[in-house]
Design an enzyme around this catalytic site. Structure first.
Site, PDB file in Angstrom:
ATOM      1  N   THR A  71      -0.194  -6.644  -0.125  1.00  0.00           N
ATOM      2  CA  THR A  71       1.271  -6.668  -0.207  1.00  0.00           C
ATOM      3  C   THR A  71       1.800  -8.082  -0.059  1.00  0.00           C
ATOM      4  OG1 THR A  71       1.501  -4.386   0.580  1.00  0.00           O
ATOM      5  CG2 THR A  71       3.399  -5.839   0.861  1.00  0.00           C
ATOM      6  N   GLN A 143      -7.490  -1.629  -6.039  1.00  0.00           N
ATOM      7  CA  GLN A 143      -8.269  -0.386  -6.065  1.00  0.00           C
ATOM      8  C   GLN A 143      -9.592  -0.533  -6.818  1.00  0.00           C
ATOM      9  OE1 GLN A 143      -7.864   2.374  -4.460  1.00  0.00           O
ATOM     10  NE2 GLN A 143      -5.776   2.132  -3.679  1.00  0.00           N
ATOM     11  N   SER A 163      -7.129  -6.468  -1.314  1.00  0.00           N
ATOM     12  CA  SER A 163      -7.065  -6.152   0.110  1.00  0.00           C
ATOM     13  C   SER A 163      -8.422  -5.673   0.586  1.00  0.00           C
ATOM     14  CB  SER A 163      -6.008  -5.072   0.356  1.00  0.00           C
ATOM     15  OG  SER A 163      -5.747  -4.903   1.724  1.00  0.00           O
ATOM     16  N   ALA A 164      -8.886  -6.191   1.738  1.00  0.00           N
ATOM     17  CA  ALA A 164     -10.250  -5.943   2.190  1.00  0.00           C
ATOM     18  C   ALA A 164     -10.522  -4.492   2.550  1.00  0.00           C
ATOM     19  CB  ALA A 164     -10.561  -6.839   3.402  1.00  0.00           C
ATOM     20  N   HIS A 165      -9.540  -3.793   3.085  1.00  0.00           N
ATOM     21  CA  HIS A 165      -9.827  -2.453   3.601  1.00  0.00           C
ATOM     22  C   HIS A 165     -10.032  -1.423   2.503  1.00  0.00           C
ATOM     23  CE1 HIS A 165      -5.862  -0.260   3.185  1.00  0.00           C
ATOM     24  NE2 HIS A 165      -5.457  -1.499   2.977  1.00  0.00           N
ATOM     25  N   THR A 201      -2.395 -19.646  11.502  1.00  0.00           N
ATOM     26  CA  THR A 201      -3.820 -19.741  11.839  1.00  0.00           C
ATOM     27  C   THR A 201      -4.597 -18.619  11.160  1.00  0.00           C
ATOM     28  OG1 THR A 201      -3.301 -20.716  13.987  1.00  0.00           O
ATOM     29  CG2 THR A 201      -5.485 -19.733  13.727  1.00  0.00           C
ATOM     30  N   CYS A 290       1.192   4.115   0.669  1.00  0.00           N
ATOM     31  CA  CYS A 290       2.429   3.429   1.028  1.00  0.00           C
ATOM     32  C   CYS A 290       3.663   4.254   0.718  1.00  0.00           C
ATOM     33  CB  CYS A 290       2.516   2.074   0.311  1.00  0.00           C
ATOM     34  SG  CYS A 290       1.248   0.925   0.838  1.00  0.00           S
TER      35      CYS A 290
END
Length: 347
Positions: A71, A143, A163-165, A201, A290
């Protein structure tokens, strides 16, 4: 009987490789921006991880900017630009674009000018895959990563968000692929991290987990594990359609993600199906994670020509590498029983 998780398009289980990489990274003390030995050690891990992800995605000629997820990556790529998209895109893309591109009955988007357009690689609800035209300004590949082949530098796509997840990495970390040296106005001000394009960071442990997950996902894809998942998906769809010929498996005749089935059962609301299956021990959703909490017909299905009533009767089943045939068959039996019970009540 144990529960079955069939909502992998919402999020995937953390891979063992990612967990181990994150635990090791947590023992690294330094801030990646510090110049002392501890800081340099943290910086080295961040940069190794960056190169690992770029290599896994076939993007060795590109830069990678770490973000909090797809996002934020989409906002970084799209904000302040006048780009066209289609109504089948994720909300994170539609928030910055005009949804003006036409969609056919098979869910395919027609792009006239790639340089002024954004187009997803795979739809999170239907799993339908798009052909990415060369010169495309931005693609949401979230996806598709790890589930279908993708080599960024070969596609001709300028920027891509992920996105990693979605491929076994941790939640809360994502990235934007950009052309090497490409300037972007940072939306997070206050520091010079990520080559001045995203202040703050770096999340060293999450970055390490993302890199380990990307590497493992590429290995599993190359080893054909997702072909086995596709077989389970086909078994499921055949079982549901054999019981009720009116069942619609969206996109069954065209290219889709190997793990995704969007099932339409006219007359049975999607949110009711989700609740019934949850009580039966199965975790699923009625659409994108979402937006699935919002009671509304699927915008994707409406764009494909389904009427509002039918579009509100969708159940998304998204399998993973851990899904077993027993779980698929148990779900099919539970779904068929619940559907028959619902129809007997409605009669």
């Amino acid at each position: 009987m144990s529960r079955a998780y069939l909502d992998h398009n919402a999020t995937t289980p953390l891979r063992l490789e990612a967990r181990e990489a994150m635990l090791a990274a947590m023992d690294i003390l330094g801030n990646p921006s510090s110049v002392h030995a501890e800081g340099r050690k943290a910086r080295a891990l961040v940069e190794r991880s960056r190169e690992t992800i770029l290599e896994a995605l076939g993007a060795a000629q590109s830069d990678l900017i770490f973000t909090s997820g797809a996002t934020e990556a989409a906002a970084l790529a799209l904000a302040g630009r006048d780009l066209h998209s289609a109504p089948v895109e994720h909300d994170a893309v539609l928030a910055w674009t005009d949804a003006s591109l036409p969609v056919d009955a098979d869910g395919r988007v027609m792009v006239s000018d790639p340089t002024t357009s954004t187009l997803q690689l795979a739809n999170s609800e239907t799993g339908i895959l798009q052909d990415l035209p060369e010169g495309l300004a931005v693609s949401d590949i979230t996806q598709g990563v790890g589930r279908v082949p993708y080599a960024h530098d070969w596609t001709g796509v300028k920027m891509a968000v992920l996105s990693a997840h979605k491929f076994g990495g941790p939640k809360g970390i994502g990235a934007l692929i950009v052309p090497r040296g490409h300037h972007l106005d940072s939306r997070a001000k206050g520091g010079g991290q990520e080559m001045g394009r995203r202040a703050g960071t770096e999340n060293v442990a999450a970055i390490a987990g993302m890199a380990a997950a990307a590497q493992a996902a590429l290995r599993d894809l190359a080893n054909g594990l997702w072909d086995q998942v596709a077989q389970l998906r086909n078994i499921l769809e055949s079982a549901l359609e054999a019981d009720d010929p009116d069942t619609i498996s969206v996109g069954r005749q065209i290219r889709r993600l190997p793990n995704t089935s969007l099932i339409l059962t006219p007359g049975w609301k999607g949110e009711t199906q989700v609740m019934a299956m949850d009580l039966a021990g199965f975790a699923l959703s009625s659409g994108s994670a979402c937006s699935s909490g919002k009671v509304r017909a699927s915008r994707t299905l409406r764009a494909m020509g389904h009427d509002e009533g039918t579009a509100a009767c969708a159940l998304r089943v998204s399998l993973g590498l851990q899904t077993t045939e027993d779980e698929v068959l148990r779900f099919a039996d539970a779904f068929i029983a619940a559907r028959r019970k619902q129809r007997s009540r409605a009669a």
